[in-house]
Design a protein around this motif. Structure first.
Motif, PDB file in Angstrom:
ATOM      1  N   ARG A   1       1.083   5.841  -0.625  1.00  9.38           N
ATOM      2  CA  ARG A   1       0.445   7.238  -0.363  1.00  9.38           C
ATOM      3  C   ARG A   1       0.572   7.891  -1.573  1.00  9.38           C
ATOM      4  NH1 ARG A   1       1.328   8.639   4.026  1.00  9.38           N
ATOM      5  NH2 ARG A   1      -0.178   7.384   5.748  1.00  9.38           N
TER       6      ARG A   1
ATOM      7  N   THR B   1       1.075  -1.417  -0.006  1.00  8.56           N
ATOM      8  CA  THR B   1      -0.207  -0.501   0.204  1.00  8.56           C
ATOM      9  C   THR B   1       0.963   1.361   0.182  1.00  8.56           C
ATOM     10  OG1 THR B   1      -0.284   0.374   2.726  1.00  8.56           O
ATOM     11  CG2 THR B   1      -2.024  -1.184   0.926  1.00  8.56           C
TER      12      THR B   1
ATOM     13  N   SER C   1      -4.668   7.155  -0.648  1.00  8.16           N
ATOM     14  CA  SER C   1      -4.484   4.806   0.113  1.00  8.16           C
ATOM     15  C   SER C   1      -4.703   4.308  -1.384  1.00  8.16           C
ATOM     16  CB  SER C   1      -4.737   5.066   1.216  1.00  8.16           C
ATOM     17  OG  SER C   1      -4.245   5.775   2.194  1.00  8.16           O
TER      18      SER C   1
ATOM     19  N   SER D   1      -7.532   1.803  -2.032  1.00 11.05           N
ATOM     20  CA  SER D   1      -6.918   0.445  -1.045  1.00 11.05           C
ATOM     21  C   SER D   1      -8.348   0.446   0.281  1.00 11.05           C
ATOM     22  CB  SER D   1      -5.607   0.747  -0.633  1.00 11.05           C
ATOM     23  OG  SER D   1      -5.833   1.624   0.492  1.00 11.05           O
ATOM     24  N   GLY D   2      -8.940   1.377   0.493  1.00 10.87           N
ATOM     25  CA  GLY D   2     -10.206   1.785   1.305  1.00 10.87           C
ATOM     26  C   GLY D   2      -9.495   2.671   2.267  1.00 10.87           C
ATOM     27  N   GLY D   3      -7.669   3.375   2.396  1.00 10.05           N
ATOM     28  CA  GLY D   3      -7.874   3.807   3.707  1.00 10.05           C
ATOM     29  C   GLY D   3      -7.048   3.119   4.805  1.00 10.05           C
ATOM     30  N   GLY D   4      -6.736   3.130   5.707  1.00 12.99           N
ATOM     31  CA  GLY D   4      -5.558   2.629   6.791  1.00 12.99           C
ATOM     32  C   GLY D   4      -4.237   2.630   6.518  1.00 12.99           C
ATOM     33  N   PRO D   5      -3.677   1.817   7.812  1.00 10.47           N
ATOM     34  CA  PRO D   5      -1.888   2.248   7.270  1.00 10.47           C
ATOM     35  C   PRO D   5      -1.476   2.196   6.025  1.00 10.47           C
ATOM     36  CG  PRO D   5      -2.894   0.817   8.403  1.00 10.47           C
ATOM     37  CD  PRO D   5      -3.570   1.013   8.129  1.00 10.47           C
ATOM     38  N   VAL D   6      -0.274   3.044   5.583  1.00 12.78           N
ATOM     39  CA  VAL D   6       0.776   2.579   4.300  1.00 12.78           C
ATOM     40  C   VAL D   6       1.607   1.619   4.279  1.00 12.78           C
ATOM     41  CG1 VAL D   6      -0.851   4.371   2.758  1.00 12.78           C
ATOM     42  CG2 VAL D   6       1.428   4.624   3.569  1.00 12.78           C
ATOM     43  N   ASP D   7       2.230   1.093   3.729  1.00 15.71           N
ATOM     44  CA  ASP D   7       3.832   0.455   3.950  1.00 15.71           C
ATOM     45  C   ASP D   7       4.790   2.122   3.182  1.00 15.71           C
ATOM     46  OD1 ASP D   7       2.965  -1.777   4.723  1.00 15.71           O
ATOM     47  OD2 ASP D   7       1.798  -2.458   2.426  1.00 15.71           O
TER      48      ASP D   7
END
Length: 431
Positions: free
Chosen positions: A238, A236, A243, A259-265
């Motif tokens: 940004r 994932t 995202s 990706s629908g949000g959340g933390p990114v790699d």
């Protein structure tokens, strides 16, 4: 870049549209950002130097600089975006260190000085031979026969570039597989050029080396951005504040979707060119600290000496190279494990104090600068196709840009003084 935009979206205490604008984004997406920002009622745009290029993004109320711009021209272009309706420019400089704070203050002093003349601080506008490489590629793309002749290149080259140099450029492009010889007196695209054309990377000589990995939308195939980073299926990232997740990849492309949000790699890193603090900014820092024109300041310490030259990055590197032989001729062991070392754009570390600069020899300076070419070239904005020039042409271009006669005048007109206790304390904040 992306981290700042994400932080603002999460922490901003009022409603505003947040945009991100930088060179990795596909030109179409950058245009969308420019239009959206210009039309928004309340908005913030986090940007790199891409907005220095005169793009119309509407009226800006406030400008915030994170860190110190590379030079006065960049500083003026960035702050010049603000206050066009009120004729009052409001700027907040967020320095990340005492050194950056000093450089920001120096550029403000230069910009507001009653003796400031913009013509004295403009970027060198002398012709860059790397433009001819880009013109070769562009002329081939436009050619109805798919071929290029030297006469075609002669028509777009300035008179100062002779026919021998033009032929050397063409021959070098053949050696590097960007061109191949066709019929007598003709050149056609080589395999390396075909790849650049397919990636639409031949239309500008601005920026760094062409990137090789394209991020594309998995549904439409639209190119979103370019990057040199390693990405794998499932990662994932940004991009432009969104995202995304990697769904597939091949050799040159990566397919992504929301990706629908959340933390990114991965945060997509901005591809920026190295920059050097120029002589005028470094000299302005010296004036702010109370150092007189024509002076270097020596600060003795137990291990050796800090020499504050205030000559900027490029001349500082050359000065270090010229001083190393002076220390090498002294008895073995004295400072042998602590050689002359550049500290930053304003200072060198010396293994011992130096009462005065050694005699200047033009041949030695030219030889030293020639040896520094790989380190100096990235600082000089020579164009993205500079590395494709014949070595002799590339070297002469760098030597001309560095202005050795100007360096010699500066060198011969400088004396070394030892810092007073008050000045010493101010200088040490720059280390």
């Amino acid at each position: 870049m992306e981290q700042i935009a994400a932080f603002l979206r999460a922490e901003l205490p009022f409603d505003a549209a947040i945009f991100a604008h930088y060179s990795n984004l596909d030109p179409t997406l950058r245009l969308d950002v420019e239009r959206g920002f210009a039309e928004a009622g309340v908005a913030l745009c986090v940007s790199t130097s891409t907005l220095e290029l005169g793009i119309d993004i509407g009226s800006i109320d406030d400008v915030v600089l994170v860190g110190s711009p590379p030079g006065l021209t960049s500083f003026l272009q960035r702050i010049g975006r603000g206050g066009r309706r009120t004729e009052v420019t409001r700027v907040l400089c967020l320095a990340r260190s005492p050194l950056e704070d000093a450089q920001c203050c120096a550029m403000i002093a230069l910009a507001t000085s009653s003796v400031f003349s913009p013509n004295e601080n403009e970027v060198d506008e002398s012709f860059l031979p790397s433009v001819l490489v880009q013109q070769c590629f562009s002329l081939l793309k436009q050619s109805p026969t798919g071929a290029l002749r030297q006469a075609d290149l002669r028509r777009v080259a300035p008179a100062e570039v002779d026919d021998t140099t033009l032929r050397q450029i063409l021959d070098e492009l053949v050696r590097s597989d960007y061109l191949r010889s066709g019929r007598l007196g003709e050149w056609r695209p080589g395999a390396a050029l075909d790849e650049l054309v397919d990636a639409h990377e031949i239309y500008s000589n601005i920026g760094g080396d062409p990137l090789t990995l394209q991020l594309v939308d998995v549904y439409s195939g639209r190119v979103l951005a370019q990057t040199g980073q390693r990405l794998f299926v499932g990662d994932t990232l940004r991009l432009g504040g969104r995202s995304l997740v990697v769904r597939w990849r091949d050799r040159y492309r990566v397919g992504v979707e929301p990706s629908g949000g959340g933390p990114v790699d991965v945060d997509l890193r901005v591809q920026s060119s190295p920059f050097a603090t120029p002589l005028d900014v470094s000299q302005a820092v010296a004036r702010l600290l109370g150092v007189s024109a024509g002076e270097m300041v020596s600060v003795p310490v137990a291990e050796g000496c800090w020499l504050f030259h205030f000559w900027g990055d490029v001349y500082g590197l050359l000065l270090a190279d010229l001083l190393r032989p002076h220390f090498a001729v002294h008895e073995a062991g004295e400072g042998a494990d602590m050689p002359v070392t550049p500290v930053n754009a304003h200072c060198l570390f010396l293994p011992r104090t130096l009462p005065q600069l050694p005699p200047f020899y033009a041949a030695q300076a030219r030889s030293a600068l020639a040896g520094l070419l790989p380190r100096v070239e990235p600082f000089l904005e020579l164009g993205r196709f500079h590395t494709l020039l014949p070595p002799r042409v590339a070297e002469e271009t760098v030597l001309a840009r560095c202005d050795l006669p100007g360096f010699e005048r500066l060198y011969r007109g400088t004396r070394i003084v030892e810092a007073s206790s008050g000045l010493r304390a101010r200088l040490e904040t720059l280390l």
